[in-house]
Enzyme design. Sequence first.
Site, PDB file in Angstrom:
ATOM      1  N   LYS A  85       0.845  -1.203   0.000  1.00  0.00           N
ATOM      2  CA  LYS A  85       0.000   0.000   0.000  1.00  0.00           C
ATOM      3  C   LYS A  85       0.877   1.249   0.000  1.00  0.00           C
ATOM      4  O   LYS A  85       0.713   2.157   0.837  1.00  0.00           O
ATOM      5  CB  LYS A  85      -0.979   0.006   1.171  1.00  0.00           C
ATOM      6  CG  LYS A  85      -2.006  -1.136   1.077  1.00  0.00           C
ATOM      7  CD  LYS A  85      -3.177  -0.957   2.009  1.00  0.00           C
ATOM      8  CE  LYS A  85      -4.257  -1.990   1.770  1.00  0.00           C
ATOM      9  NZ  LYS A  85      -3.878  -3.372   2.137  1.00  0.00           N
ATOM     10  N   ASP A  88       3.577   7.245  -0.197  1.00  0.00           N
ATOM     11  CA  ASP A  88       4.474   8.265   0.325  1.00  0.00           C
ATOM     12  C   ASP A  88       5.049   9.064  -0.851  1.00  0.00           C
ATOM     13  O   ASP A  88       4.644   8.892  -2.000  1.00  0.00           O
ATOM     14  CB  ASP A  88       5.592   7.565   1.142  1.00  0.00           C
ATOM     15  CG  ASP A  88       6.235   8.488   2.166  1.00  0.00           C
ATOM     16  OD1 ASP A  88       5.912   9.701   2.183  1.00  0.00           O
ATOM     17  OD2 ASP A  88       7.081   8.007   2.932  1.00  0.00           O
ATOM     18  N   THR A  92      10.928   7.484  -1.099  1.00  0.00           N
ATOM     19  CA  THR A  92      10.726   6.376  -0.155  1.00  0.00           C
ATOM     20  C   THR A  92       9.857   5.290  -0.802  1.00  0.00           C
ATOM     21  O   THR A  92      10.071   4.107  -0.565  1.00  0.00           O
ATOM     22  CB  THR A  92      10.108   6.843   1.185  1.00  0.00           C
ATOM     23  OG1 THR A  92       8.764   7.215   0.969  1.00  0.00           O
ATOM     24  CG2 THR A  92      10.874   8.006   1.797  1.00  0.00           C
ATOM     25  N   SER A 141     -12.807  -2.215   0.714  1.00  0.00           N
ATOM     26  CA  SER A 141     -14.018  -3.009   0.979  1.00  0.00           C
ATOM     27  C   SER A 141     -14.692  -2.676   2.306  1.00  0.00           C
ATOM     28  O   SER A 141     -15.816  -3.093   2.541  1.00  0.00           O
ATOM     29  CB  SER A 141     -13.652  -4.498   0.989  1.00  0.00           C
ATOM     30  OG  SER A 141     -12.709  -4.732   2.022  1.00  0.00           O
ATOM     31  N   GLY A 206     -12.381  -8.994   0.487  1.00  0.00           N
ATOM     32  CA  GLY A 206     -13.592  -8.753   1.282  1.00  0.00           C
ATOM     33  C   GLY A 206     -14.558  -9.910   1.195  1.00  0.00           C
ATOM     34  O   GLY A 206     -15.734  -9.782   1.544  1.00  0.00           O
ATOM     35  N   GLY A 212     -18.530 -10.098   1.422  1.00  0.00           N
ATOM     36  CA  GLY A 212     -18.490 -10.191  -0.043  1.00  0.00           C
ATOM     37  C   GLY A 212     -18.712 -11.627  -0.500  1.00  0.00           C
ATOM     38  O   GLY A 212     -18.328 -12.573   0.184  1.00  0.00           O
ATOM     39  N   GLY A 228      -8.306 -14.306   2.396  1.00  0.00           N
ATOM     40  CA  GLY A 228      -7.413 -14.669   3.492  1.00  0.00           C
ATOM     41  C   GLY A 228      -8.087 -15.577   4.499  1.00  0.00           C
ATOM     42  O   GLY A 228      -8.049 -16.802   4.395  1.00  0.00           O
TER      43      GLY A 228
HETATM   44  P1  XMP Z   1      -9.678 -11.341   4.390  1.00  0.00           P
HETATM   45  O1  XMP Z   1      -9.184 -12.156   5.548  1.00  0.00           O
HETATM   46  O2  XMP Z   1     -10.793 -10.413   4.755  1.00  0.00           O
HETATM   47  O3  XMP Z   1      -8.404 -10.443   3.982  1.00  0.00           O
HETATM   48  O4  XMP Z   1     -10.010 -12.211   3.200  1.00  0.00           O
HETATM   49  C1  XMP Z   1      -8.397  -9.501   2.922  1.00  0.00           C
HETATM   50  C2  XMP Z   1      -6.996  -9.231   2.455  1.00  0.00           C
HETATM   51  O5  XMP Z   1      -7.010  -8.278   1.402  1.00  0.00           O
HETATM   52  C3  XMP Z   1      -6.207  -7.130   1.741  1.00  0.00           C
HETATM   53  N1  XMP Z   1      -6.843  -5.913   1.225  1.00  0.00           N
HETATM   54  C4  XMP Z   1      -8.006  -5.495   1.484  1.00  0.00           C
HETATM   55  N2  XMP Z   1      -8.848  -6.061   2.288  1.00  0.00           N
HETATM   56  N3  XMP Z   1     -10.356  -4.380   1.730  1.00  0.00           N
HETATM   57  C5  XMP Z   1     -10.015  -5.502   2.413  1.00  0.00           C
HETATM   58  O6  XMP Z   1     -10.822  -6.029   3.151  1.00  0.00           O
HETATM   59  C6  XMP Z   1      -9.555  -3.765   0.896  1.00  0.00           C
HETATM   60  O7  XMP Z   1      -9.905  -2.789   0.270  1.00  0.00           O
HETATM   61  C7  XMP Z   1      -8.292  -4.343   0.786  1.00  0.00           C
HETATM   62  N4  XMP Z   1      -7.252  -4.061   0.095  1.00  0.00           N
HETATM   63  C8  XMP Z   1      -6.356  -5.028   0.351  1.00  0.00           C
HETATM   64  C9  XMP Z   1      -6.090  -7.185   3.263  1.00  0.00           C
HETATM   65  O8  XMP Z   1      -4.922  -6.533   3.670  1.00  0.00           O
HETATM   66  C10 XMP Z   1      -6.064  -8.680   3.498  1.00  0.00           C
HETATM   67  O9  XMP Z   1      -4.772  -9.172   3.209  1.00  0.00           O
END
Ligand code: XMP
Length: 248
Positions: A85, A88, A92, A141, A206, A212, A228
Site C-alpha cells: 500500500k 508516500d 521512499t 471493501s 472482502g 463479499g 485470506g
Molecule cells: P480477508 O481475511 O478479509 O483479507 O479475506 C483480505 C486481504 O485483502 C487485503 N486488502 C483489502 N482487504 N479491503 C479488504 O478487506 C480492501 O480494500 C483491501 N485491500 C487489500 C487485506 O490486507 C487482506 O490481506
Amino acid sequence: MSFEGKIRRAAERNKTRTVLALDLEDPDPQRLLTRSREIIQEVNRLICAIKINRQLVMALGLKPVAESILNLAKVVALPTIMDAKLNDVGHTNLFMARTYFDLGFDAVIASPVVGWENGLDAVFEAANSRSKAVILLTYMSNPGAEAFYSLKAAQPNGNARPIFEILTDLALRWKAHGVVVGATKPEIIARVRELAGANLSIYSPGIGPQGGHPVTAMDAGATYLIVGRAIYNSPDPSRAAMELRLPP
Ligand code: XMP
C-alpha cells in the site's frame, strides 16, 4: 515472464481466480513461518497467486520471507504480490518498491492518491524495467471506504465525478496492471469494469468475513478474488479454497 503472464498461467493451470492473502498471526515467529508454509503447501494447487502483507514481513523479517515464503512460492510456480500500500513521496516509495522487487516479489500494491510526479512515477519505472507489476487501490471493501472513494470531486471541466472513477482513469493512464476494488461493492466493481473494459485486472478482497460473495464479485466483473481468513482460518483450508474455485 511478466507478472500478468505468471498469474494468468497459474489461474489456467489450477482452474481458479483466488489469490491467497497470507495474513496469519502468531506471537511465535517460527510457528508463524511453519504455519504459513503449511498453508501454501495445502492450497497451492487451488490458488493462482500469494499476497503478502506488511504484517507478515514485520513479524518474520524480510530475509525469512524471501528465503522461506517467496522461494516456496517459486517452487510451486505461483507469483507473489506485496501488499505494501505504497503511499508516500517518490524516493521512499521507490526504496520500498525496489526492495520488494529485488527480494523476489512480482507485484506491489500502491495507493494512487499520491499522484504521479514524485509519487508513483519511479515505482512504475522500477516495475516496468523489471517486468514487475503495480496494482492500485481503487475502492476499499470496509464500510468506511465510501466516505472517501465515493466522494465527488470537481474536474477541470467543471463536472464532478466520484473519486474511484478518477482513480480508475489514472490506473488506465499509468498502465497499472490492476486495481483493487472491494467485493462488498459489486456495483462499484461493475462500474470500474465498464470504465476499464479489458484493460485492467480487478482484484477483489472482502470475501467471507466481510460479507463479499465470490460469485457476485466475479459476475460484476472481478478478475481475481483476494481471500485470506476464509481459507487459512477454515478447519479445512484446501476444501475452502476448492469451494472458491471459479474456472477462468
Ligand atoms: P480477508 O481475511 O478479509 O483479507 O479475506 C483480505 C486481504 O485483502 C487485503 N486488502 C483489502 N482487504 N479491503 C479488504 O478487506 C480492501 O480494500 C483491501 N485491500 C487489500 C487485506 O490486507 C487482506 O490481506
